[in-house]
Design a protein around this motif. Sequence first.
Motif, PDB file in Angstrom:
ATOM      1  N   ALA A 216      -3.477  -7.444  -2.919  1.00 46.92           N
ATOM      2  CA  ALA A 216      -2.582  -7.503  -4.430  1.00 46.92           C
ATOM      3  C   ALA A 216      -3.393  -7.412  -5.530  1.00 46.92           C
ATOM      4  O   ALA A 216      -3.050  -6.948  -6.369  1.00 46.92           O
ATOM      5  CB  ALA A 216      -1.816  -8.888  -4.354  1.00 46.92           C
ATOM      6  N   ASP A 217      -4.956  -7.960  -5.422  1.00 44.56           N
ATOM      7  CA  ASP A 217      -5.661  -8.032  -6.518  1.00 44.56           C
ATOM      8  C   ASP A 217      -6.276  -6.621  -6.388  1.00 44.56           C
ATOM      9  O   ASP A 217      -6.337  -6.046  -7.714  1.00 44.56           O
ATOM     10  CB  ASP A 217      -6.753  -8.994  -6.278  1.00 44.56           C
ATOM     11  N   LEU A 218      -6.359  -5.725  -5.567  1.00 47.11           N
ATOM     12  CA  LEU A 218      -6.667  -4.574  -5.767  1.00 47.11           C
ATOM     13  C   LEU A 218      -5.654  -3.637  -6.068  1.00 47.11           C
ATOM     14  O   LEU A 218      -6.148  -2.738  -6.923  1.00 47.11           O
ATOM     15  CB  LEU A 218      -7.004  -4.118  -4.143  1.00 47.11           C
ATOM     16  N   GLU A 219      -4.258  -3.926  -5.788  1.00 46.44           N
ATOM     17  CA  GLU A 219      -3.427  -3.013  -6.586  1.00 46.44           C
ATOM     18  C   GLU A 219      -3.379  -3.387  -7.934  1.00 46.44           C
ATOM     19  O   GLU A 219      -3.346  -2.478  -8.824  1.00 46.44           O
ATOM     20  CB  GLU A 219      -1.940  -3.559  -5.865  1.00 46.44           C
ATOM     21  N   ALA A 220      -3.362  -4.572  -8.464  1.00 46.55           N
ATOM     22  CA  ALA A 220      -3.366  -5.070  -9.939  1.00 46.55           C
ATOM     23  C   ALA A 220      -4.574  -4.205 -10.409  1.00 46.55           C
ATOM     24  O   ALA A 220      -4.531  -3.733 -11.700  1.00 46.55           O
ATOM     25  CB  ALA A 220      -3.280  -6.505 -10.223  1.00 46.55           C
ATOM     26  N   THR A 221      -5.466  -4.435 -10.038  1.00 48.27           N
ATOM     27  CA  THR A 221      -6.951  -3.804 -10.710  1.00 48.27           C
ATOM     28  C   THR A 221      -6.563  -2.318 -10.758  1.00 48.27           C
ATOM     29  O   THR A 221      -7.213  -1.639 -11.682  1.00 48.27           O
ATOM     30  CB  THR A 221      -8.123  -4.223  -9.740  1.00 48.27           C
TER      31      THR A 221
ATOM     32  N   LEU B  45      -6.501   0.564   6.886  1.00 47.61           N
ATOM     33  CA  LEU B  45      -6.001  -0.621   6.110  1.00 47.61           C
ATOM     34  C   LEU B  45      -5.221  -0.225   4.690  1.00 47.61           C
ATOM     35  O   LEU B  45      -4.050  -0.543   4.433  1.00 47.61           O
ATOM     36  CB  LEU B  45      -6.772  -1.715   6.151  1.00 47.61           C
ATOM     37  N   VAL B  46      -6.036   0.540   3.964  1.00 56.07           N
ATOM     38  CA  VAL B  46      -5.460   0.910   2.637  1.00 56.07           C
ATOM     39  C   VAL B  46      -4.465   1.688   2.787  1.00 56.07           C
ATOM     40  O   VAL B  46      -3.430   1.554   1.910  1.00 56.07           O
ATOM     41  CB  VAL B  46      -6.931   1.621   1.874  1.00 56.07           C
ATOM     42  N   LEU B  47      -4.537   2.782   3.738  1.00 58.02           N
ATOM     43  CA  LEU B  47      -3.272   3.580   3.796  1.00 58.02           C
ATOM     44  C   LEU B  47      -1.987   2.796   4.171  1.00 58.02           C
ATOM     45  O   LEU B  47      -0.758   3.101   3.610  1.00 58.02           O
ATOM     46  CB  LEU B  47      -3.447   4.648   4.761  1.00 58.02           C
ATOM     47  N   GLN B  48      -2.180   1.678   5.075  1.00 50.94           N
ATOM     48  CA  GLN B  48      -0.967   0.966   5.229  1.00 50.94           C
ATOM     49  C   GLN B  48      -0.554   0.085   3.968  1.00 50.94           C
ATOM     50  O   GLN B  48       0.729  -0.029   3.849  1.00 50.94           O
ATOM     51  CB  GLN B  48      -1.524  -0.016   6.539  1.00 50.94           C
ATOM     52  N   LYS B  49      -1.496  -0.398   3.423  1.00 45.08           N
ATOM     53  CA  LYS B  49      -1.132  -1.280   2.216  1.00 45.08           C
ATOM     54  C   LYS B  49      -0.620  -0.718   1.078  1.00 45.08           C
ATOM     55  O   LYS B  49       0.408  -1.332   0.378  1.00 45.08           O
ATOM     56  CB  LYS B  49      -2.184  -2.317   1.876  1.00 45.08           C
ATOM     57  N   PHE B  50      -0.961   0.609   1.078  1.00 49.24           N
ATOM     58  CA  PHE B  50      -0.228   1.388  -0.303  1.00 49.24           C
ATOM     59  C   PHE B  50       0.623   2.538   0.166  1.00 49.24           C
ATOM     60  O   PHE B  50       0.850   3.352  -0.550  1.00 49.24           O
ATOM     61  CB  PHE B  50      -1.502   1.929  -0.827  1.00 49.24           C
ATOM     62  N   ARG B  51       1.295   2.319   1.327  1.00 49.86           N
ATOM     63  CA  ARG B  51       2.131   3.438   1.919  1.00 49.86           C
ATOM     64  C   ARG B  51       3.247   3.646   0.989  1.00 49.86           C
ATOM     65  O   ARG B  51       3.751   4.793   0.697  1.00 49.86           O
ATOM     66  CB  ARG B  51       2.723   2.972   3.340  1.00 49.86           C
TER      67      ARG B  51
ATOM     68  N   GLN C  19       3.427   3.210  -2.421  1.00 48.56           N
ATOM     69  CA  GLN C  19       3.091   3.719  -3.352  1.00 48.56           C
ATOM     70  C   GLN C  19       2.575   5.086  -3.205  1.00 48.56           C
ATOM     71  O   GLN C  19       2.829   6.396  -4.024  1.00 48.56           O
ATOM     72  CB  GLN C  19       1.593   3.022  -4.059  1.00 48.56           C
ATOM     73  N   ILE C  20       2.041   5.509  -1.907  1.00 48.07           N
ATOM     74  CA  ILE C  20       1.627   6.872  -1.471  1.00 48.07           C
ATOM     75  C   ILE C  20       3.106   7.721  -1.308  1.00 48.07           C
ATOM     76  O   ILE C  20       3.035   8.874  -1.922  1.00 48.07           O
ATOM     77  CB  ILE C  20       0.886   6.622  -0.362  1.00 48.07           C
ATOM     78  N   GLY C  21       3.847   7.033  -0.653  1.00 45.42           N
ATOM     79  CA  GLY C  21       5.231   7.809  -0.704  1.00 45.42           C
ATOM     80  C   GLY C  21       5.926   8.199  -1.559  1.00 45.42           C
ATOM     81  O   GLY C  21       6.643   9.171  -1.701  1.00 45.42           O
ATOM     82  N   GLU C  22       5.881   7.364  -2.871  1.00 47.24           N
ATOM     83  CA  GLU C  22       6.756   7.571  -4.046  1.00 47.24           C
ATOM     84  C   GLU C  22       5.758   8.427  -4.877  1.00 47.24           C
ATOM     85  O   GLU C  22       6.043   8.634  -6.012  1.00 47.24           O
ATOM     86  CB  GLU C  22       6.702   6.331  -4.733  1.00 47.24           C
ATOM     87  N   GLY C  23       4.652   9.003  -4.412  1.00 44.68           N
ATOM     88  CA  GLY C  23       3.706   9.945  -5.267  1.00 44.68           C
ATOM     89  C   GLY C  23       3.058   8.989  -6.529  1.00 44.68           C
ATOM     90  O   GLY C  23       2.759   9.840  -7.482  1.00 44.68           O
TER      91      GLY C  23
END
Length: 417
Positions: free
Chosen positions: A113-118, A17-23, A25-29
Amino acid sequence: MTATILVVDDEPDLEELVLQKFRRQIGEGIVTFMFARDGVEALQSIERHPNVDLVVCDINMPRMDGLSLLAKLQQAEDKKSTIIVSAYGDMSNIRVAMNRGAFDFLTKPIDFADLEATIEKTIRHVEMLRETRRRQNEAERAHASLSRYFSPQLAKRLAAGSCEAGGMEVRWREVATIFTDITGFTSLVETAAPDVLGELLNEYVTGMTDVVFAHEGTVAKIIGDAIEVLFNAPGDQPDYSTRAVACAHALDAWAEEFRERWKARNVNFGATRIGVHAGSALVGNFGGSRFFDYTAHGDTINTAARLETANKFLGTRICASAAVANAAANFQGRPVGDLILRGRSGPLRAYEPLKPEAFATAATARYSEAFAKLEAGDQGAMPAFAALVGMHSDDPLAGFHLKRLLNGGKGVRMELG
């Protein structure tokens, strides 16, 4: 720079789930993720990959729970900033985690969304700590040349070779402390020519330390553009709070004159922000037997630094705590409000110290009336501050309160940033 985040949780689907939600940001390094199922596995991962920037950690896990892992991380020399995750109803454990050094917390089920902001906020904090460590390392490498920044009183004790007998041993003392920093200094470093920057900073530090020495203060630390000052250490100064307030005014006046002088040379030097606080601190020589490093540590020092930062939001240049204001003789100033500062258990009443001529003005009296309405919950606070801003548009503190009220703020308790 890519931030490395270690997620510690025993939920089997969380990694996917984390890898999917942050794909993106991960792809952009921007970020990269590592995963562990419990505290034991997390410590092993950090040992193999010490470049982990922050840890996102559940509390309830097998083998080693999140609170135990947090304790281990805080004991390490390279403390990892940690975000604790737990169920909404588990606030007692979250409170324990925050008291033990967690940077922030999230409740389950996780709002991504809260996790990303935090995570973004925590990464900024990590980068700030790295910059501070870099500055500290540079200051330590140049320590031999910094002896001219110690107060004459301290230099005299050192020359006499009486460090231990003369109060240089580490101990708790009641002190007043000043913390200063320059607005926009990082941008100036990036744009100014090296020879100009060298002349500028050397003149600034010399002038500021001269002001401190004139008030018989001790320059405990200089880190880049930041200066930490102590009163009532190493020698006794019964009027240390009064000295600190007077010194803060003198530092502000000197720094403003310095800005104007360099502005005439087409150099845009930022304002100096000043925080002043008083309380107990661990003071003494922390350099061991090989080095001399007379400085102070503790909540009192941290609070002065946070009051300095508060000026950025308030629009002021000097922000002092009630501990200093109440102890200083004939203190004159405007109440700012009850600030909620990170790391403190309760709000702290803060003031903007004023010179007598500024304190005696009609504008200050109007501000006091408006603030009294704000503190009492009077509906007239907003029109009172609006009228004040209308007459004195150059009063940033009045403008700050009016903006708060217009945005739905109430009362005098506030969290900045």
